[in-house]
Scaffold this active site. Structure first.
Site, PDB file in Angstrom:
ATOM      1  N   ASP A  13       0.881  -1.159   0.000  1.00 17.55           N
ATOM      2  CA  ASP A  13       0.000   0.000   0.000  1.00 17.55           C
ATOM      3  C   ASP A  13       0.923   1.215   0.000  1.00 17.55           C
ATOM      4  O   ASP A  13       2.156   1.071   0.140  1.00 17.55           O
ATOM      5  CB  ASP A  13      -0.880  -0.031   1.255  1.00 17.55           C
ATOM      6  N   ASP A  15      -0.283   5.064   1.155  1.00 16.88           N
ATOM      7  CA  ASP A  15      -0.618   6.040   2.198  1.00 16.88           C
ATOM      8  C   ASP A  15      -0.667   5.383   3.576  1.00 16.88           C
ATOM      9  O   ASP A  15      -1.380   4.407   3.795  1.00 16.88           O
ATOM     10  CB  ASP A  15      -1.972   6.686   1.895  1.00 16.88           C
TER      11      ASP A  15
END
Length: 218
Positions: A13, A15
């Site tokens: 991922d 953020d």
């Protein structure tokens, strides 16, 4: 071995995992809410972590009420976010080091994110990290966002690795759900959200930070 089997690729991922953007987004939302005489509770923000804009918008309307001006909100939040982005957004602990470790062992890696390609370049570009990934699966190329497994399945396909042989690294509950549904070995590295009983069930491990994950890669 800390993992069930040796991974052949890693899917990240972005953020809250690689860069400290979730903290910045929350501050931007608090500022935007203040301008309209409202509040952005942390609990409401937590519900939006890991979601694409359409799903987050439903939560915003639920919170602020029918008739809420989503366009004006988006402009305000984006403006505040860009101000902080210009000042620089910090990498999360161990982000650069784990990429160095993957370089050393020649392991491919991808990003699977709910953010746009523009956001990926804006967040990772100043740290010269964009080109260190072999695939970028952003919301621009997703039909179904997290918690649907599509982002992670597309990442595995782009890397040419079976999802079961991929290690997925996530900080959000919806991201963990997506990665686990894709059949990946899923590790949660908590940021704004604490691991729940569900997260412990879906994950092969819960990590303190990316330094710890790096140690599992050998």
């Amino acid at each position: 071995m800390a993992l069930p089997r040796p991974p052949k690729a890693v899917v990240f991922d972005m953020d809250g995992l690689l860069v400290d953007t979730e903290t910045v987004v929350f501050r931007a939302m608090q500022r935007a809410a203040g301008l309209i005489g409202g509040e952005m509770p942390f609990a409401t923000f937590q519900r939006m972590v890991g979601l694409q804009h359409a799903a987050s918008d439903l939560i915003l309307v639920e919170h602020f009420g029918a008739g809420f001006d989503l366009d004006a909100w988006s402009l305000a939040v984006s403006g505040h976010f860009r101000e902080e982005l210009a000042a620089g957004i910090a990498l999360k602990a161990g982000a650069a080091e784990i990429l160095d470790a993957l370089d050393d062992i020649g392991m491919p890696r991808a990003i699977a994110t709910s953010s746009s390609l523009e956001s990926v370049r804006a967040s990772l570009g100043p740290h010269s990290l964009v080109d260190r990934f072999h695939a970028l699966i952003t919301r621009d190329v997703q039909t179904n966002g997290k918690p649907h497994p599509e982002p992670f399945l597309k990442a595995a396909h782009a890397l040419g690795v079976d999802p079961a042989d991929c290690l997925a690294l996530e900080d959000s509950h919806n991201g963990v759900r997506a990665a686990a549904a894709a059949g990946m070995m899923t590790v949660m590295v908590p940021d704004m959200l604490d691991p729940t009983e569900e997260m412990h069930t879906l994950c092969v491990r819960i990590a303190r930070d990316l330094h710890e994950v790096r140690g599992w890669l050998g």
